[in-house]
Design an enzyme around this catalytic site. Structure first.
Site, mmCIF file in Angstrom:
data_model
loop_
_atom_site.group_PDB
_atom_site.id
_atom_site.type_symbol
_atom_site.label_atom_id
_atom_site.label_comp_id
_atom_site.label_asym_id
_atom_site.label_seq_id
_atom_site.Cartn_x
_atom_site.Cartn_y
_atom_site.Cartn_z
ATOM 1 N N LYS A 175 1.504 40.602 22.678
ATOM 2 C CA LYS A 175 1.068 40.131 23.988
ATOM 3 C C LYS A 175 1.764 40.916 25.106
ATOM 4 C CE LYS A 175 2.443 36.282 22.550
ATOM 5 N NZ LYS A 175 2.904 34.898 22.335
ATOM 6 N N GLY A 209 5.150 27.825 27.831
ATOM 7 C CA GLY A 209 4.209 27.422 26.791
ATOM 8 C C GLY A 209 3.041 28.352 26.572
#
Length: 268
Positions: A175, A209
């Site tokens: 990511k 999160g």
């Protein structure tokens, strides 16, 4: 109608922004029935982690067995596993129950900097869990920890993805949230080809999160029968919407907005 089911094996976040809580919210948003096996209870909020209290291996094993024998999941994801002993246990349970569509989020460091994975567990994760997973979703610091490489460029990310592929992971998503470019690029490697998922970078501290949410969304889509490429595409879009439409709650690294993607779809 067949109900898609997904299992999350991860830690509990008392603040509700990450961990089991974020996973179950994501499953629900993606119309998947969510189940959980809690590995540890954390005391945390948007300012950081105040305590980590791991469950016994027996308690974790009992949760997994109880779910699988009655409500067999179509996909599962792992989050904070904390120790080498717990990682080995989870890997053994995946093999014992022949579980499919395994997504591994190698949770190591909380947004506030607290360590969530013991150092002794990293090698166990590489040796036992990665060879069983269909998708592994590290951010750049986690990929650096897993590979021992310094990752600064896109070429570095590609080399790291190849390294993780050689360890047995079928698909690798590195990511782009921790990169320093104007665009945010999530990189998928399937062992042969690279695919980039690009979004504008949003200047915000409210990203607590995001890693849990991304991997949970991938698992949810796989549970519904999507390909890995489709699942990662949806997860990238889901998290981008969750960051863009921030909730602005908490005095630290606030949580992402789990219902933003659904509301965005309705508006379209």
């Amino acid at each position: 109608m067949t109900i898609a089911k997904a299992l999350t094996i991860a830690g509990s976040d008392s603040g509700g922004g990450a961990g089991i809580q974020a996973d179950l919210k994501t499953f629900q948003e993606r119309l998947v029935f969510g189940m959980s096996a809690i590995t540890a209870v954390t005391a945390q909020n948007t300012t950081g982690v105040q305590g980590v209290y791991p469950l016994s291996p027996e308690a974790i094993a009992a949760q997994i067995d109880s779910v699988v024998v009655d409500l067999r999941p179509s996909a599962l994801k792992t989050g904070m596993l904390f120790s080498a002993e717990i990682i080995e246990l989870v890997a053994n349970k995946i093999e014992e129950h022949s579980l499919q569509n395994v997504v591994v989020d190698p949770v190591m460091i909380a947004k506030g900097g607290a360590s969530l994975l013991q150092q002794s567990a990293v090698n166990m994760l590489k040796e036992k869990l990665l060879p069983l997973c269909d998708v592994v979703t590290p951010n750049i610091p986690e990929a650096e920890e897993l590979t021992g490489m310094k990752i600064e460029t896109m070429q570095d990310r590609k080399e790291a993805a190849k390294y993780l592929s050689d360890l047995g992971a079928k698909h690798i998503v590195i990511k782009g949230g921790h990169s320093h470019t104007n665009e945010l690029i999530d990189l998928l490697y399937d062992g042969q080809r690279f695919t980039e998922f690009t979004h504008e970078r949003i200047a915000t501290k409210h990203t607590h999160g995001t890693g849990c949410t991304f991997s949970a969304c991938v698992a949810a889509e796989l549970a519904k029968g999507a390909s890995v490429l489709q699942a990662v595409d949806t997860a990238s879009e889901f998290v981008h919407a969750a960051i863009k439409h921030t909730l602005n709650i908490g005095s630290g690294h606030g949580p992402t907005n789990h219902w933003a993607y659904r509301k965005q779809e309705v508006m379209i």
